[in-house]
Design a protein around this motif. Sequence first.
Motif, mmCIF file in Angstrom:
data_model
loop_
_atom_site.group_PDB
_atom_site.id
_atom_site.type_symbol
_atom_site.label_atom_id
_atom_site.label_comp_id
_atom_site.label_asym_id
_atom_site.label_seq_id
_atom_site.Cartn_x
_atom_site.Cartn_y
_atom_site.Cartn_z
ATOM 1 N N VAL A 72 -0.251 -7.890 -50.312
ATOM 2 C CA VAL A 72 -1.525 -8.595 -50.140
ATOM 3 C C VAL A 72 -2.555 -7.881 -50.995
ATOM 4 C CG1 VAL A 72 -3.276 -9.383 -48.523
ATOM 5 C CG2 VAL A 72 -0.893 -9.185 -47.773
ATOM 6 N N GLY A 73 -2.969 -8.515 -52.096
ATOM 7 C CA GLY A 73 -3.886 -7.858 -53.019
ATOM 8 C C GLY A 73 -3.243 -6.616 -53.596
ATOM 9 N N ASP A 74 -3.906 -5.484 -53.406
ATOM 10 C CA ASP A 74 -3.349 -4.228 -53.908
ATOM 11 C C ASP A 74 -2.633 -3.438 -52.823
ATOM 12 O OD1 ASP A 74 -5.534 -3.577 -52.421
ATOM 13 O OD2 ASP A 74 -6.436 -2.206 -53.889
ATOM 14 N N ARG A 75 -2.426 -4.073 -51.644
ATOM 15 C CA ARG A 75 -1.745 -3.402 -50.532
ATOM 16 C C ARG A 75 -0.347 -3.957 -50.345
ATOM 17 N NH1 ARG A 75 -1.255 0.124 -47.748
ATOM 18 N NH2 ARG A 75 -2.040 -0.164 -45.643
ATOM 19 N N SER A 76 0.593 -3.066 -50.131
ATOM 20 C CA SER A 76 1.982 -3.458 -49.876
ATOM 21 C C SER A 76 2.366 -3.017 -48.467
ATOM 22 C CB SER A 76 2.905 -2.794 -50.903
ATOM 23 O OG SER A 76 4.252 -3.124 -50.642
ATOM 24 N N ILE A 134 2.447 -12.117 -38.993
ATOM 25 C CA ILE A 134 1.328 -11.305 -38.526
ATOM 26 C C ILE A 134 0.142 -11.366 -39.479
ATOM 27 C CG2 ILE A 134 1.992 -9.153 -39.681
ATOM 28 C CD1 ILE A 134 0.770 -9.471 -36.031
ATOM 29 N N MET A 135 0.392 -11.719 -40.734
ATOM 30 C CA MET A 135 -0.683 -11.751 -41.728
ATOM 31 C C MET A 135 -1.667 -12.897 -41.468
ATOM 32 S SD MET A 135 0.435 -9.149 -43.230
ATOM 33 C CE MET A 135 -0.891 -8.992 -44.397
ATOM 34 N N TYR A 136 -1.294 -13.847 -40.589
ATOM 35 C CA TYR A 136 -2.160 -14.988 -40.290
ATOM 36 C C TYR A 136 -2.630 -14.885 -38.839
ATOM 37 C CZ TYR A 136 0.096 -16.560 -44.539
ATOM 38 O OH TYR A 136 0.571 -16.626 -45.826
ATOM 39 N N PRO A 137 -3.899 -14.571 -38.610
ATOM 40 C CA PRO A 137 -4.391 -14.291 -37.257
ATOM 41 C C PRO A 137 -4.235 -15.457 -36.286
ATOM 42 C CG PRO A 137 -6.223 -14.510 -38.824
ATOM 43 C CD PRO A 137 -4.966 -14.438 -39.626
ATOM 44 N N GLU A 138 -4.214 -16.689 -36.802
ATOM 45 C CA GLU A 138 -4.075 -17.848 -35.919
ATOM 46 C C GLU A 138 -2.614 -18.123 -35.547
ATOM 47 O OE1 GLU A 138 -3.587 -19.168 -40.109
ATOM 48 O OE2 GLU A 138 -4.985 -17.854 -39.030
ATOM 49 N N ASP A 170 -0.525 -0.043 -35.501
ATOM 50 C CA ASP A 170 -1.638 0.820 -35.935
ATOM 51 C C ASP A 170 -1.954 0.617 -37.418
ATOM 52 O OD1 ASP A 170 -1.845 1.852 -33.399
ATOM 53 O OD2 ASP A 170 -0.688 3.672 -33.825
ATOM 54 N N MET A 171 -0.899 0.424 -38.220
ATOM 55 C CA MET A 171 -1.084 0.208 -39.656
ATOM 56 C C MET A 171 -1.915 -1.050 -39.904
ATOM 57 S SD MET A 171 1.866 -0.536 -42.555
ATOM 58 C CE MET A 171 2.459 -2.010 -41.678
ATOM 59 N N PHE A 172 -1.574 -2.127 -39.214
ATOM 60 C CA PHE A 172 -2.298 -3.374 -39.410
ATOM 61 C C PHE A 172 -3.723 -3.294 -38.872
ATOM 62 C CE2 PHE A 172 2.066 -5.304 -39.601
ATOM 63 C CZ PHE A 172 1.956 -5.752 -40.897
ATOM 64 N N GLU A 173 -3.876 -2.747 -37.675
ATOM 65 C CA GLU A 173 -5.202 -2.655 -37.076
ATOM 66 C C GLU A 173 -6.131 -1.797 -37.935
ATOM 67 O OE1 GLU A 173 -6.431 -4.279 -34.635
ATOM 68 O OE2 GLU A 173 -4.669 -5.176 -33.695
ATOM 69 N N ALA A 174 -5.590 -0.734 -38.529
ATOM 70 C CA ALA A 174 -6.393 0.142 -39.392
ATOM 71 C C ALA A 174 -6.889 -0.598 -40.629
ATOM 72 C CB ALA A 174 -5.584 1.366 -39.811
ATOM 73 N N ASP A 175 -6.133 -1.621 -41.053
ATOM 74 C CA ASP A 175 -6.523 -2.414 -42.228
ATOM 75 C C ASP A 175 -7.291 -3.680 -41.848
ATOM 76 O OD1 ASP A 175 -5.559 -0.670 -44.055
ATOM 77 O OD2 ASP A 175 -4.058 -2.001 -44.926
ATOM 78 N N GLY A 176 -7.648 -3.789 -40.582
ATOM 79 C CA GLY A 176 -8.422 -4.944 -40.138
ATOM 80 C C GLY A 176 -7.606 -6.198 -39.915
#
Length: 310
Positions: A45-49, A59-63, A84-90
């Motif tokens: 996602v963008g510059d994040r893997s 999980i990438m789609y909040p709905e 924790d990884m996902f929550e830390a990235d919003g």
Amino acid sequence: MSSTVLVGTQWGDEGKGKICDLIARDFDCVVRYQGGNNAGHTIVVGDRSYGLHQVPSGIMYPECVSVIGNGCVVNPKVLLEEIDMFEADGISTANLKVSGNAHIIMPYHMDLDGAYEQLLGDHNIGTTKRGIGPCYQDKMARIGLRMQDMLDEEVFREKLARALDRVNPQLEKIFGLPTYTVESICETYLPMAERLRPYICESSLLLNNLIDEGKSILFEGAQATLLDIDHGTYPYVTSSNCTAGGAVTGSGVGMKNVDRVLGICKAYITRVGMGPMPTELDYTEGPGRELTEGGHEYGVTTGRRRRCGW
């Protein structure tokens, strides 16, 4: 709305995670129906893997509701690390659900996985040593512990004691490994249980209610057809049913609710681990090396070089 099973048609690593992430936006729910943290899906996602091992790609789609089904085995530590990884990235995990019937990977499962592989010597399976096989083994032996068991300390301690009565003699007398006590495991697992409590649910009821509401579901397999415990290149296979039929038993959703199966393949084949691969190429030079390096063919979970072939 239609529901789809997404399966790999080879030995895995066909890009299921990418396809799942691409089409998940069109579904109301994504369900992982088998396997554990022995498989990895890479999502960029963008510059994040992100390397996903337990959490479904939705999980990438909040709905989107993301469900770890009853056919999976769960390492609570790995699952919490991903949360924790996902929550830390919003990235919200509020819509993540874990089946109470999914079995728990225990520390002794990982010990036994490595010990079994060493015992097999040259005939080893090439497992990831993440404890997946021994966990499914305990499930079938009816001494496994499930996610819902962690939510009641008395039940967890009682079932764990029975499991250790069988496991500890194997560790000590067969493999000469350290044994475990109920207390030592509870000290680690019960705090994790409290963190995971909000995510654990009766997933089959959840999924069937979603279907009754007209919602669509994407069933995501972790491994692939030729690694299926029944239909793959046995014994060099995984310990669960990763073909389309596993979506039914691994989620609790009836066959009538599956509308199509989407098979993923790539122009060449790869596999990680031992077992037959008739078209395997020499990866040290020529086309084999080009496929390995050009395709970045290294396991997401293990980092091992994948075997490549036509």
